[in-house]
Motif scaffolding. Structure first.
Motif, PDB file in Angstrom:
ATOM      1  N   LYS A   9       0.832  -1.210   0.000  1.00 32.37           N
ATOM      2  CA  LYS A   9       0.000   0.000   0.000  1.00 32.37           C
ATOM      3  C   LYS A   9       0.864   1.258   0.000  1.00 32.37           C
ATOM      4  CE  LYS A   9      -4.004  -2.100   2.258  1.00 32.37           C
ATOM      5  NZ  LYS A   9      -4.955  -2.033   3.401  1.00 32.37           N
ATOM      6  N   THR A  10       2.021   1.188   0.637  1.00 36.61           N
ATOM      7  CA  THR A  10       2.948   2.311   0.601  1.00 36.61           C
ATOM      8  C   THR A  10       3.423   2.575  -0.817  1.00 36.61           C
ATOM      9  OG1 THR A  10       3.711   1.811   2.844  1.00 36.61           O
ATOM     10  CG2 THR A  10       5.122   3.201   1.506  1.00 36.61           C
ATOM     11  N   MET A  11       3.769   1.512  -1.538  1.00 37.62           N
ATOM     12  CA  MET A  11       4.197   1.664  -2.933  1.00 37.62           C
ATOM     13  C   MET A  11       3.073   2.196  -3.804  1.00 37.62           C
ATOM     14  SD  MET A  11       7.346   1.127  -3.673  1.00 37.62           S
ATOM     15  CE  MET A  11       7.125   0.922  -5.442  1.00 37.62           C
ATOM     16  N   ARG A  12       1.857   1.750  -3.531  1.00 38.77           N
ATOM     17  CA  ARG A  12       0.714   2.226  -4.310  1.00 38.77           C
ATOM     18  C   ARG A  12       0.505   3.725  -4.087  1.00 38.77           C
ATOM     19  NH1 ARG A  12      -4.302  -0.915  -2.635  1.00 38.77           N
ATOM     20  NH2 ARG A  12      -2.792  -2.602  -2.992  1.00 38.77           N
ATOM     21  N   TYR A  13       0.687   4.159  -2.854  1.00 39.41           N
ATOM     22  CA  TYR A  13       0.547   5.583  -2.546  1.00 39.41           C
ATOM     23  C   TYR A  13       1.637   6.402  -3.223  1.00 39.41           C
ATOM     24  CZ  TYR A  13       1.020   9.872   0.183  1.00 39.41           C
ATOM     25  OH  TYR A  13       1.158  11.192   0.557  1.00 39.41           O
ATOM     26  N   MET A  14       2.888   5.920  -3.143  1.00 38.66           N
ATOM     27  CA  MET A  14       3.999   6.649  -3.738  1.00 38.66           C
ATOM     28  C   MET A  14       3.880   6.697  -5.261  1.00 38.66           C
ATOM     29  SD  MET A  14       7.098   5.244  -1.313  1.00 38.66           S
ATOM     30  CE  MET A  14       8.299   6.468  -1.825  1.00 38.66           C
ATOM     31  N   ALA A  15       3.368   5.627  -5.855  1.00 35.37           N
ATOM     32  CA  ALA A  15       3.147   5.628  -7.298  1.00 35.37           C
ATOM     33  C   ALA A  15       2.052   6.620  -7.680  1.00 35.37           C
ATOM     34  CB  ALA A  15       2.778   4.224  -7.774  1.00 35.37           C
ATOM     35  N   GLY A  16       1.033   6.740  -6.831  1.00 35.70           N
ATOM     36  CA  GLY A  16      -0.025   7.720  -7.104  1.00 35.70           C
ATOM     37  C   GLY A  16       0.493   9.145  -7.016  1.00 35.70           C
ATOM     38  N   ILE A  17       1.367   9.416  -6.039  1.00 34.99           N
ATOM     39  CA  ILE A  17       1.955  10.750  -5.915  1.00 34.99           C
ATOM     40  C   ILE A  17       2.846  11.068  -7.111  1.00 34.99           C
ATOM     41  CG2 ILE A  17       3.521  12.174  -4.544  1.00 34.99           C
ATOM     42  CD1 ILE A  17       0.796  11.834  -3.283  1.00 34.99           C
ATOM     43  N   SER A  18       3.588  10.046  -7.581  1.00 36.57           N
ATOM     44  CA  SER A  18       4.507  10.244  -8.712  1.00 36.57           C
ATOM     45  C   SER A  18       3.814  10.127 -10.067  1.00 36.57           C
ATOM     46  CB  SER A  18       5.651   9.214  -8.635  1.00 36.57           C
ATOM     47  OG  SER A  18       6.350   9.322  -7.420  1.00 36.57           O
ATOM     48  N   ARG A  19       2.543   9.751 -10.060  1.00 35.54           N
ATOM     49  CA  ARG A  19       1.696   9.615 -11.241  1.00 35.54           C
ATOM     50  C   ARG A  19       1.809   8.236 -11.902  1.00 35.54           C
ATOM     51  NH1 ARG A  19       4.016  14.426 -12.224  1.00 35.54           N
ATOM     52  NH2 ARG A  19       5.055  13.685 -14.110  1.00 35.54           N
ATOM     53  N   GLU A  20       2.892   7.504 -11.694  1.00 40.42           N
ATOM     54  CA  GLU A  20       2.996   6.143 -12.195  1.00 40.42           C
ATOM     55  C   GLU A  20       4.192   5.450 -11.541  1.00 40.42           C
ATOM     56  OE1 GLU A  20       5.035   5.911 -16.292  1.00 40.42           O
ATOM     57  OE2 GLU A  20       3.676   7.640 -16.446  1.00 40.42           O
ATOM     58  N   TYR A  21       4.184   4.124 -11.609  1.00 39.43           N
ATOM     59  CA  TYR A  21       5.231   3.353 -10.938  1.00 39.43           C
ATOM     60  C   TYR A  21       6.611   3.629 -11.526  1.00 39.43           C
ATOM     61  CZ  TYR A  21       2.060   0.489  -8.138  1.00 39.43           C
ATOM     62  OH  TYR A  21       1.149   0.061  -7.199  1.00 39.43           O
ATOM     63  N   SER A  22       6.689   3.897 -12.827  1.00 41.95           N
ATOM     64  CA  SER A  22       7.979   4.108 -13.466  1.00 41.95           C
ATOM     65  C   SER A  22       8.661   5.381 -12.998  1.00 41.95           C
ATOM     66  CB  SER A  22       7.812   4.149 -14.994  1.00 41.95           C
ATOM     67  OG  SER A  22       6.964   5.227 -15.373  1.00 41.95           O
ATOM     68  N   LEU A  23       7.904   6.293 -12.371  1.00 41.99           N
ATOM     69  CA  LEU A  23       8.471   7.563 -11.913  1.00 41.99           C
ATOM     70  C   LEU A  23       8.817   7.542 -10.425  1.00 41.99           C
ATOM     71  CD1 LEU A  23       6.104  10.073 -13.782  1.00 41.99           C
ATOM     72  CD2 LEU A  23       8.360   9.253 -14.485  1.00 41.99           C
ATOM     73  N   VAL A  24       8.559   6.430  -9.753  1.00 39.18           N
ATOM     74  CA  VAL A  24       8.887   6.349  -8.328  1.00 39.18           C
ATOM     75  C   VAL A  24      10.395   6.362  -8.123  1.00 39.18           C
ATOM     76  CG1 VAL A  24       8.705   4.915  -6.257  1.00 39.18           C
ATOM     77  CG2 VAL A  24       6.731   5.200  -7.751  1.00 39.18           C
TER      78      VAL A  24
END
Length: 321
Positions: free
Chosen positions: A162-177
């Motif tokens: 869930k932490t990764m999902r939140y950080m991906a949402g803030i960054s707009r996508e997983y590739s930008l984390v």
């Protein structure tokens, strides 16, 4: 300060790497060898190829004077790996293509600056799509801010997924984390292991050894892994040992299913006294539910209990037990 018509701003501000030619890169200068590496890393991330550090060359005084950075597909797999007759597993897919792309830098001792000596931009393989570049190992990086955020979420009991999902949402996508979910799990596990090795495990052992000093009838046994981490732990105080001598004919043995924060099985040795009350004979914290762990635990239990064996042992029917 800079030669070849390169001003201060152009020299130390990497700026945009789009459409840089070999001549443009040859005019680059850097404050350190690490700055040159960061520049080539940014270049590789933009165009879609991984990078790795190459050979280091030092002068007679032992100072680094030259460094090479390669495409991660430089070279080829050693032929000896294909000629092994005892190999059982199939070969992994070949990733090296003998790519010649590289950047070589050297130290200008007079100006204490690093300059580019050689550049090869042509690759003999396809570039990685920009949405997949974050999967290249050389571009996995966790910032201090990301680590602090993960630790904060862990402290609140939030799952890593869930932490990764939140950080991906803030960054707009997983590739930008900037890193993968596996990197986050590895970091959490590393912190968890360090906390056990350097903190709680040592504190528990010191506490139990202190109890032994205060009460000589108390006993504690433990062993460690090859990595010097706490493996198995067993302890029993004087009251537990006395109860076992009177009421140890029937022994109940069971392990909790990793309900503690260390995710390790907690084993409880218990029985029943003459008032039909539950009495505890000892505790064990094992590395895993394996034959080796249980064997170590039983042997140390019997040793602490003066080798008095019970007549009946009640378990949950586990084959390993």
């Amino acid at each position: 300060m800079c030669e070849d018509g390169v001003g201060d701003t152009a020299a130390f501000d990497y700026g945009d790497v789009v459409e840089l030619t070999e001549d443009d890169i040859l005019r680059k200068v850097f404050r350190s060898e690490n700055d040159a590496y960061k520049f080539y890393k940014k270049l590789g991330k933009f165009y879609g190829f991984g990078i790795r550090k190459g050979d280091m060359f030092k002068d007679e005084e032992g100072n680094l004077v030259r460094r090479r950075f390669f495409c991660n597909r430089e070279g080829q797999r050693d032929k000896k790996h294909y000629n092994r007759v005892d190999r059982k597993r199939p070969h992994k897919p070949e990733t090296r293509t003998n790519c010649e792309a590289r950047v070589c830098v050297y130290l200008d001792k007079e100006r204490s600056l690093w300059r580019v000596k050689k550049v090869i931009l042509n690759h003999n393989h396809e570039m990685t799509h920009h949405r997949m570049v974050h999967l290249i190992p050389s571009f996995h990086y966790m910032t201090d801010a990301a680590k602090a955020q993960i630790e904060g979420f862990q402290g609140c009991g939030i799952l890593t997924s869930k932490t990764m999902r939140y950080m991906a949402g803030i960054s707009r996508e997983y590739s930008l984390v900037g890193f993968l979910k596996k990197d986050a799990y590895n970091y959490v596990d590393k912190r968890h292991r360090a906390r056990i090795t350097d903190g709680d495990a040592n504190a528990a052992i010191v506490y139990l050894e202190g109890k032994v000093d205060a009460d000589p009838t108390s006993m504690a046994r433990y062993n460690v892994t090859k990595n010097e981490m706490l493996a198995n732990l067993f302890w029993a105080d004087g009251g537990n040992r006395i109860d076992y001598q009177y009421f140890g004919d029937v022994l109940a043995f069971d392990s909790t299913y990793r309900k503690n924060k260390y995710k390790r099985p907690l084993v409880i040795f218990s029985g029943c006294n003459n008032h039909k009350q539950t009495c505890i004979f000892g505790f064990g914290l094992v590395l895993d539910e394996s034959i080796a762990s249980y064997k170590w635990l039983f042997e140390n239990f019997l040793e602490v209990m003066c080798n008095r064996q019970p007549f009946v042992v009640l378990t949950d029917g586990d084959d390993l037990i």
